[in-house]
Design a protein around this motif. Structure first.
Motif, PDB file in Angstrom:
ATOM      1  N   LEU A 104       0.828  -1.226   0.000  1.00 55.03           N
ATOM      2  CA  LEU A 104       0.000   0.000   0.000  1.00 55.03           C
ATOM      3  C   LEU A 104       0.854   1.264   0.000  1.00 55.03           C
ATOM      4  O   LEU A 104       0.323   2.371  -0.121  1.00 55.03           O
ATOM      5  CB  LEU A 104      -0.936   0.013   1.219  1.00 55.03           C
ATOM      6  CG  LEU A 104      -2.091  -0.983   1.201  1.00 55.03           C
ATOM      7  CD1 LEU A 104      -3.062  -0.665   2.329  1.00 55.03           C
ATOM      8  CD2 LEU A 104      -2.838  -0.967  -0.132  1.00 55.03           C
ATOM      9  N   LEU A 147      -7.649   8.576   3.633  1.00 51.91           N
ATOM     10  CA  LEU A 147      -7.924   7.389   2.811  1.00 51.91           C
ATOM     11  C   LEU A 147      -6.919   6.282   3.110  1.00 51.91           C
ATOM     12  O   LEU A 147      -7.286   5.115   3.286  1.00 51.91           O
ATOM     13  CB  LEU A 147      -7.862   7.787   1.336  1.00 51.91           C
ATOM     14  CG  LEU A 147      -8.027   6.669   0.311  1.00 51.91           C
ATOM     15  CD1 LEU A 147      -9.447   6.116   0.349  1.00 51.91           C
ATOM     16  CD2 LEU A 147      -7.701   7.186  -1.101  1.00 51.91           C
ATOM     17  N   THR A 164       2.593   3.169  -2.022  1.00 53.24           N
ATOM     18  CA  THR A 164       2.915   3.365  -3.433  1.00 53.24           C
ATOM     19  C   THR A 164       3.156   4.823  -3.782  1.00 53.24           C
ATOM     20  O   THR A 164       3.322   5.149  -4.941  1.00 53.24           O
ATOM     21  CB  THR A 164       1.770   2.833  -4.317  1.00 53.24           C
ATOM     22  OG1 THR A 164       0.554   3.436  -3.860  1.00 53.24           O
ATOM     23  CG2 THR A 164       1.648   1.331  -4.230  1.00 53.24           C
ATOM     24  N   GLY A 165       3.180   5.691  -2.796  1.00 54.06           N
ATOM     25  CA  GLY A 165       3.388   7.105  -3.083  1.00 54.06           C
ATOM     26  C   GLY A 165       2.277   7.928  -2.466  1.00 54.06           C
ATOM     27  O   GLY A 165       1.486   7.420  -1.677  1.00 54.06           O
ATOM     28  N   PRO A 166       2.220   9.232  -2.825  1.00 52.98           N
ATOM     29  CA  PRO A 166       1.286  10.146  -2.165  1.00 52.98           C
ATOM     30  C   PRO A 166      -0.168   9.664  -2.254  1.00 52.98           C
ATOM     31  O   PRO A 166      -0.648   9.335  -3.333  1.00 52.98           O
ATOM     32  CB  PRO A 166       1.450  11.450  -2.949  1.00 52.98           C
ATOM     33  CG  PRO A 166       2.724  11.326  -3.683  1.00 52.98           C
ATOM     34  CD  PRO A 166       2.974   9.871  -3.896  1.00 52.98           C
ATOM     35  N   THR A 167      -0.825   9.596  -1.122  1.00 59.42           N
ATOM     36  CA  THR A 167      -2.229   9.206  -1.023  1.00 59.42           C
ATOM     37  C   THR A 167      -2.866  10.095   0.047  1.00 59.42           C
ATOM     38  O   THR A 167      -2.207  10.373   1.050  1.00 59.42           O
ATOM     39  CB  THR A 167      -2.341   7.727  -0.564  1.00 59.42           C
ATOM     40  OG1 THR A 167      -1.521   6.920  -1.399  1.00 59.42           O
ATOM     41  CG2 THR A 167      -3.775   7.222  -0.630  1.00 59.42           C
ATOM     42  N   PRO A 168      -4.105  10.548  -0.129  1.00 61.32           N
ATOM     43  CA  PRO A 168      -4.736  11.335   0.938  1.00 61.32           C
ATOM     44  C   PRO A 168      -4.647  10.585   2.273  1.00 61.32           C
ATOM     45  O   PRO A 168      -4.960   9.389   2.335  1.00 61.32           O
ATOM     46  CB  PRO A 168      -6.186  11.473   0.458  1.00 61.32           C
ATOM     47  CG  PRO A 168      -6.100  11.372  -1.034  1.00 61.32           C
ATOM     48  CD  PRO A 168      -4.985  10.398  -1.298  1.00 61.32           C
ATOM     49  N   GLY A 226     -10.164   1.381  -3.485  1.00 58.16           N
ATOM     50  CA  GLY A 226      -8.705   1.488  -3.534  1.00 58.16           C
ATOM     51  C   GLY A 226      -8.044   0.118  -3.400  1.00 58.16           C
ATOM     52  O   GLY A 226      -7.113  -0.213  -4.144  1.00 58.16           O
ATOM     53  N   ARG A 254      -6.068  -1.860  -6.408  1.00 62.91           N
ATOM     54  CA  ARG A 254      -4.659  -2.163  -6.126  1.00 62.91           C
ATOM     55  C   ARG A 254      -4.381  -3.646  -6.365  1.00 62.91           C
ATOM     56  O   ARG A 254      -3.318  -4.015  -6.857  1.00 62.91           O
ATOM     57  CB  ARG A 254      -4.326  -1.778  -4.684  1.00 62.91           C
ATOM     58  CG  ARG A 254      -2.879  -1.987  -4.288  1.00 62.91           C
ATOM     59  CD  ARG A 254      -1.928  -0.978  -4.908  1.00 62.91           C
ATOM     60  NE  ARG A 254      -0.540  -1.290  -4.595  1.00 62.91           N
ATOM     61  CZ  ARG A 254       0.385  -1.617  -5.508  1.00 62.91           C
ATOM     62  NH1 ARG A 254       0.081  -1.603  -6.793  1.00 62.91           N
ATOM     63  NH2 ARG A 254       1.604  -1.898  -5.146  1.00 62.91           N
ATOM     64  N   MET A 295      -7.604   2.495   4.564  1.00 66.34           N
ATOM     65  CA  MET A 295      -7.151   1.262   3.909  1.00 66.34           C
ATOM     66  C   MET A 295      -6.300   0.425   4.870  1.00 66.34           C
ATOM     67  O   MET A 295      -6.462  -0.790   4.964  1.00 66.34           O
ATOM     68  CB  MET A 295      -6.371   1.595   2.628  1.00 66.34           C
ATOM     69  CG  MET A 295      -7.249   2.198   1.527  1.00 66.34           C
ATOM     70  SD  MET A 295      -6.302   2.931   0.149  1.00 66.34           S
ATOM     71  CE  MET A 295      -5.769   1.460  -0.724  1.00 66.34           C
TER      72      MET A 295
END
Lengths: 304, 304
Positions: free
Chosen positions: B33, B42, B35-39, B126, B130, B46
């Protein structure tokens, strides 16, 4: 003779040719949901959402970028259908009471209004998973290309794309105060799937990397123009005119609410021009795509 | 030395070896999970859903069926993580107020209780997308195998698998009156993803078609046994014992409610025996999987 070659050889009547692509896409969408026994209520909900009247901009964009020869026409339609399923799933969910709480979409009651929330959510998941199933099973495409297509769609629709956009839209919109932040949200909410659609078209025709990059840049600008045009329409059109609830944005920060319709229209036009330049750089045929942009964007945003 | 070969060479301490697989899987789930910028909200939702305490039966099953050598250990964990993401997404959605309206899951408040319905739904999407992204990007697996794996997972989780099961469970449970109909629902709700997990393990190790069929038959019986055991537990255990709401089934038709705990327990044991026979036929190592069945099924359903 493929649909695109009809368009190119004609040179005129582009809108009707796009109508031909759309009609074949509608048939394909319906076919691709006929996969065997499905609970009737669920199937009706999926059909209700997916087969409602729609511009089908993303799959048409994919199709026009891919410029498929006869062998790939059906594949381009299938791939476009997959993108349209992901898009439709996102609309079903965005419309839920806990999100935008919308009553109308695509000239119909929203899916949860017609089938209840549970079946609406399940139909969205059904469409989303079907999209990935379709890509995995594309018979005419090398497996390595299929995995590349699936990766592009997963990234665009997941927690760093569409899903992230909707989360920010719902829970962090008040933190957005400048054009860059608004356009980042527009990129996530709309641009990412436009870019995925166009990139998938470019991958299908096996464009080299630098031309794929031009295609991505084109679609990014197109997506940003589209979202701003949508925000303009939300302020000015009625539900009956655009087939979905309007004024749902309320006090949400958009380019329109922050800077006014005039500047938003200007920005929209700048993106359309940038999109056209990138399209020229990509070497993809400009004519049919320009016709789509003229019909569905320039004509909608109007002038001052 | 791979995890499975540790287990096989040991011959004892199987439970702790499964604990080792589970621990490595937990690490992989968290990694996948990132994988880079995510809010932030959120991402937290997850993580909340995916990284909560869980038996991880489906990915462990996949792993044990695949019996990976050193080269494929990481891949088997990634593939298991993808299945677990789909499973977790389905739990998030099943728990929503419009579905089972549950407060507790995996010893934690359900995702919508902790983060609100909108973010819960988005986190499910999400995780689902994914999962397909992970499969598309499995570096050590030929592309043709990846597309096969994706097709299996899409079919199992979509409108003819998990999604169909949940739709029938919510809106057509009252039409189910005999064992065959109940077990068809159990197949859709639980069996389909168990079979997908086991089949994906078999595909990963490139088993021939007839052995894949035995693996599918094994996992089908295992899934049916598991769902019936779950229905038995729903009637007899408390929330604190199993980490999720109990008595949610109410008057829903299950083998337990229709025919009583005794017959349900009998059916469950018959499925476990049939599962073991099919597993022997498949040629997959029986020991580690039997240990899982003993620990998580036989010990739970108890005797009369």
């Amino acid at each position: 003779m493929s649909l695109t070659s009809i368009e190119l050889s004609n040179g005129v009547g582009r809108r009707s040719d796009i109508a031909v692509i759309r009609a074949r896409l509608e048939t394909k969408l319906a076919e691709l949901l006929e996969t065997g026994p499905t609970p009737a209520n669920l199937k009706s909900a999926m059909d209700h959402a997916l087969l409602a009247p729609s511009k089908r901009l993303r799959p048409i964009l994919l199709y026009l970028v891919s410029e498929p020869d006869d062998c790939l026409t059906e594949t381009a339609l299938c791939l476009g259908a997959a993108v349209e399923m992901v898009h439709t799933a996102s609309l079903i969910l965005d419309d839920l009471p806990c999100m935008d709480d919308a009553d109308m979409r695509r000239e119909r009651p929203t899916t949860h209004k017609a089938f209840g929330q549970a079946t609406a959510i399940l139909s969205a998941i059904g469409l989303l998973t079907r999209a990935f199933g379709i890509i995995a099973e594309l018979a005419e495409v090398p497996a390595a290309t299929r995995t590349r297509l699936a990766a592009v769609l997963a990234t665009a629709s997941g927690h760093q794309g569409l899903v992230a956009g909707q989360e920010i839209d719902l829970n962090a919109r008040e933190t957005l105060v400048d054009q860059e932040q608004i356009e980042n949200l527009n990129w996530l909410k709309t641009g990412s799937l436009f870019v995925a659609a166009a990139e998938m078209g470019a991958i299908l025709r096996d464009l080299p990397g630098n031309r794929v990059e031009h295609v991505r840049r084109f679609a990014r600008h197109l997506g940003l123009a589209f979202q701003t045009a949508d925000d303009l329409l939300d302020k000015t059109a009625s539900t009956s005119e655009i087939g979905k609830d309007t004024l749902k944005d309320g006090d949400k920060a958009t380019l329109v609410s922050l800077f006014g319709a005039r500047r938003a229209r200007l920005t929209c036009n700048e993106h359309l021009q940038a999109a056209e330049r990138a399209l020229l750089d990509s070497g993809v045929s400009v004519g049919p795509i320009q016709a789509v942009m003229d019909t569905y964007l320039r004509a909608k945003i109007g002038s001052e």
